[in-house]
Design an enzyme around this catalytic site. Structure first.
Site, mmCIF file in Angstrom:
data_model
loop_
_atom_site.group_PDB
_atom_site.id
_atom_site.type_symbol
_atom_site.label_atom_id
_atom_site.label_comp_id
_atom_site.label_asym_id
_atom_site.label_seq_id
_atom_site.Cartn_x
_atom_site.Cartn_y
_atom_site.Cartn_z
ATOM 1 N N GLU A 62 19.515 -2.106 -13.162
ATOM 2 C CA GLU A 62 19.944 -2.180 -14.572
ATOM 3 C C GLU A 62 18.793 -2.621 -15.466
ATOM 4 O OE1 GLU A 62 21.353 -3.442 -11.901
ATOM 5 O OE2 GLU A 62 23.517 -3.739 -12.141
ATOM 6 N N CYS A 95 24.475 -8.414 -11.723
ATOM 7 C CA CYS A 95 24.145 -9.838 -11.532
ATOM 8 C C CYS A 95 24.055 -10.545 -12.886
ATOM 9 C CB CYS A 95 22.842 -9.981 -10.744
ATOM 10 S SG CYS A 95 21.340 -9.784 -11.727
#
Ligand code: THU
Length: 136
Positions: A62, A95
């Site tokens: 990401e 995360c």
């Protein structure tokens, strides 16, 4: 069940995962971004996880995709969709560190999707991913 309209986003994220450098976890992750106004049929701002023997230096898919977008000259807050693909039949969520990155760079009304090898998927808003996040 995943709507057909999300299929191109999933396919792009999955293709990105094939570029991952994940020799330590053997968990290749891919991420694909779409811009405001795009038809979302061809997301080409991609990222994959890049691990490192020092472990803590590992970059998630990401964050890699978001950094790629900025390096491409894409303005912050114009990215409306982030798709993440992770292998296996279980869906995981981004995360904590990536959530902070997503919250700052994506459009405020963006949607984030997680895909895996099953037909299941998850969808979040930015505030759903990072409620009450740090921001000046
Ligand atoms: N990883 C990502 O790239 N994105 C996530 O959302 C979760 C985890 C990577 C980091 C590491 O390379 C591997 O997956 C296992 O944690």
């Amino acid at each position: 069940m995943m709507p057909a309209a999300l299929q191109p986003l999933r396919a792009a994220a999955k293709a990105a995962s094939e570029k991952a450098y994940a020799p330590y976890s053997q968990f290749p992750v891919g991420a694909a971004l779409s811009l405001a106004g795009s038809d979302q049929t061809g997301p080409d701002i991609l990222g994959c996880n890049v691990e490192n023997v020092s472990f803590s230096m590992t970059v998630c898919a990401e964050r890699n995709a978001l950094a790629h977008a900025i390096a491409r000259g894409i303005a912050p807050r114009t990215l409306t969709t982030l798709g993440i693909y992770m292998p296996g039949n279980k869906l995981y969520s981004p995360c904590g560190g990536c959530r902070q990155f997503i919250a700052e760079i994506m459009a405020t009304d963006a949607r984030v999707y997680a895909f895996c090898d099953s037909d299941d998927y998850r969808e979040w808003t930015l505030s759903g991913l990072l409620p009450d996040g740090f921001d000046f």
